[in-house]
Design a protein around this motif. Structure first.
Motif, PDB file in Angstrom:
ATOM      1  N   ILE A  27       0.884  -1.169   0.000  1.00  0.00           N
ATOM      2  CA  ILE A  27       0.000   0.000   0.000  1.00  0.00           C
ATOM      3  C   ILE A  27       0.923   1.221   0.000  1.00  0.00           C
ATOM      4  CG2 ILE A  27      -1.793   1.308   1.217  1.00  0.00           C
ATOM      5  CD1 ILE A  27      -2.855  -1.417   0.292  1.00  0.00           C
ATOM      6  N   HIS A  28       0.785   2.049  -1.047  1.00  0.00           N
ATOM      7  CA  HIS A  28       1.655   3.218  -1.217  1.00  0.00           C
ATOM      8  C   HIS A  28       0.994   4.433  -0.551  1.00  0.00           C
ATOM      9  CE1 HIS A  28       4.775   5.399  -3.625  1.00  0.00           C
ATOM     10  NE2 HIS A  28       3.888   6.392  -3.599  1.00  0.00           N
ATOM     11  N   ILE A  29       1.700   5.018   0.411  1.00  0.00           N
ATOM     12  CA  ILE A  29       1.124   6.139   1.172  1.00  0.00           C
ATOM     13  C   ILE A  29       1.962   7.389   0.907  1.00  0.00           C
ATOM     14  CG2 ILE A  29       0.376   6.927   3.453  1.00  0.00           C
ATOM     15  CD1 ILE A  29       0.458   3.960   4.369  1.00  0.00           C
ATOM     16  N   ASP A  30       1.368   8.368   0.236  1.00  0.00           N
ATOM     17  CA  ASP A  30       2.067   9.597  -0.161  1.00  0.00           C
ATOM     18  C   ASP A  30       1.957  10.663   0.922  1.00  0.00           C
ATOM     19  OD1 ASP A  30       3.051   9.076  -2.854  1.00  0.00           O
ATOM     20  OD2 ASP A  30       0.939   8.867  -3.402  1.00  0.00           O
ATOM     21  N   ILE A  31       3.076  11.007   1.506  1.00  0.00           N
ATOM     22  CA  ILE A  31       3.109  12.010   2.570  1.00  0.00           C
ATOM     23  C   ILE A  31       3.631  13.323   1.981  1.00  0.00           C
ATOM     24  CG2 ILE A  31       4.031  12.568   4.864  1.00  0.00           C
ATOM     25  CD1 ILE A  31       2.387   9.949   4.894  1.00  0.00           C
ATOM     26  N   VAL A  34       5.849   3.742   2.340  1.00  0.00           N
ATOM     27  CA  VAL A  34       5.611   5.143   2.685  1.00  0.00           C
ATOM     28  C   VAL A  34       6.556   6.044   1.884  1.00  0.00           C
ATOM     29  CG1 VAL A  34       5.660   6.821   4.578  1.00  0.00           C
ATOM     30  CG2 VAL A  34       4.769   4.512   4.980  1.00  0.00           C
ATOM     31  N   HIS A  35       5.976   6.932   1.121  1.00  0.00           N
ATOM     32  CA  HIS A  35       6.735   7.817   0.226  1.00  0.00           C
ATOM     33  C   HIS A  35       6.688   9.237   0.789  1.00  0.00           C
ATOM     34  CE1 HIS A  35       6.886   9.775  -4.077  1.00  0.00           C
ATOM     35  NE2 HIS A  35       7.964  10.053  -3.366  1.00  0.00           N
ATOM     36  N   LEU A  36       7.793   9.656   1.363  1.00  0.00           N
ATOM     37  CA  LEU A  36       7.853  10.982   1.982  1.00  0.00           C
ATOM     38  C   LEU A  36       8.209  12.039   0.952  1.00  0.00           C
ATOM     39  CD1 LEU A  36       9.879  10.200   5.264  1.00  0.00           C
ATOM     40  CD2 LEU A  36       7.393  10.187   4.939  1.00  0.00           C
ATOM     41  N   MET A  37       7.327  12.996   0.785  1.00  0.00           N
ATOM     42  CA  MET A  37       7.632  14.169  -0.042  1.00  0.00           C
ATOM     43  C   MET A  37       7.624  15.355   0.910  1.00  0.00           C
ATOM     44  SD  MET A  37       5.365  12.997  -3.288  1.00  0.00           S
ATOM     45  CE  MET A  37       4.555  11.788  -2.266  1.00  0.00           C
ATOM     46  N   ILE A  38       8.625  15.379   1.766  1.00  0.00           N
ATOM     47  CA  ILE A  38       8.708  16.391   2.830  1.00  0.00           C
ATOM     48  C   ILE A  38      10.138  16.924   2.920  1.00  0.00           C
ATOM     49  CG2 ILE A  38       6.850  15.270   4.145  1.00  0.00           C
ATOM     50  CD1 ILE A  38       8.959  14.152   6.068  1.00  0.00           C
ATOM     51  N   VAL A  59       8.390   2.352  -9.665  1.00  0.00           N
ATOM     52  CA  VAL A  59       8.026   3.431 -10.590  1.00  0.00           C
ATOM     53  C   VAL A  59       6.762   4.069 -10.035  1.00  0.00           C
ATOM     54  CG1 VAL A  59       7.397   4.041 -12.961  1.00  0.00           C
ATOM     55  CG2 VAL A  59       9.025   2.188 -12.539  1.00  0.00           C
ATOM     56  N   ASP A  60       6.722   5.390 -10.004  1.00  0.00           N
ATOM     57  CA  ASP A  60       5.617   6.100  -9.369  1.00  0.00           C
ATOM     58  C   ASP A  60       5.211   7.316 -10.189  1.00  0.00           C
ATOM     59  OD1 ASP A  60       3.778   7.064  -7.550  1.00  0.00           O
ATOM     60  OD2 ASP A  60       5.282   7.811  -6.126  1.00  0.00           O
ATOM     61  N   GLY A  61       3.971   7.289 -10.660  1.00  0.00           N
ATOM     62  CA  GLY A  61       3.418   8.452 -11.352  1.00  0.00           C
ATOM     63  C   GLY A  61       2.884   8.119 -12.732  1.00  0.00           C
TER      64      GLY A  61
END
Ligand code: DX5
Ligand code: ZN
Length: 215
Positions: A31-35, A64-68, A173-175
């Motif tokens: 489960i991919h979780i975009d932060i 967990v994908h942190l965009m922070i 790969v994401d997007g």
């Protein structure tokens, strides 16, 4: 077979429990979780509490994908919340090696996510240390954007480096992933596909069929 990591970014947040259970039962691997923090990216999503709540309702790998930015002050909270893989953007913090060490010392997989504007050569020193590398095929921030074909060469390059050096990271790969480009990603060496709007815009009774068709 390639792993599918549905991104809950495009899920109806008020029905999140139902969505996650359906994804779990219908063949999702992760489960991919975009932060998103409204600073590294111009959008705000979830914090560690969401990860903690999701942890209680599924045993799937929480990706967990942190965009922070910065990253380090928040790592401990995401570890405690029950993440299985934590990926971050190395240009968002000056402490990339230390962050990877903290994640690995907690027996969690560490990943780095590569913004379309970041070249692999800029992060080559981290490749031997990580267990996942996410190639971003959209500018991070929003779901529903178009897949950037120009990033596919990074998948191939990472696959080549991995073979040459015996590294064991997974390539994600994401997007903008959909049925047309999933095969290209797979043939280029990808192991995991994050899939948001392409999957979550469909009706629930199609989830299983779509997840399987992407594999
Ligand atoms: C973008 C996010 C992606 C995104 C994927 O910043 O990291 O995970 O939600 O959604 P789609 O598949 O709609 O591009
Ligand atoms: Zn993501």
């Amino acid at each position: 077979m390639i792993k599918i990591s549905p991104s809950i970014l495009s899920a109806d947040i008020l029905k999140l429990e139902e969505e996650i259970k359906l994804l779990d039962e219908n063949g999702a691997d992760y489960i991919h979780i975009d932060i998103m923090d409204g600073h590294y990216v111009p959008n705000i999503t979830f914090g560690p509490n969401i990860v903690k709540s999701i942890r209680k309702i599924t045993n799937k790998t929480l990706d967990v994908h942190l965009m922070i930015q910065p990253v380090k002050p928040y790592i401990e909270e995401f570890i405690k919340a029950g993440s299985d893989i934590i990926s971050f953007h190395p240009e968002a913090d000056n402490n990339s090696e230390e962050i990877i060490n903290i994640i690995n010392e907690a027996n969690i997989k560490a990943g780095i996510a590569i913004h379309p504007k970041v070249e692999i050569t800029a992060i080559e020193n981290l490749l031997h240390k990580v267990q996942q590398i996410i190639i971003m095929t959209v500018i991070p921030g929003f779901g529903g954007q178009q897949f950037m074909q120009s990033q596919v060469k990074k998948i191939k390059y990472l696959d080549k480096i991995r073979k040459n050096h015996n590294y064991n990271y997974e390539i994600g790969v994401d997007g903008g992933v959909n049925i047309e480009n999933a095969k290209i990603c797979k043939n280029s060496g990808a192991d995991v596909l994050a899939v948001g709007s392409y999957l979550l815009s469909k009706s629930h009774n199609e989830y299983s069929k779509i997840i399987n068709s992407l594999k």
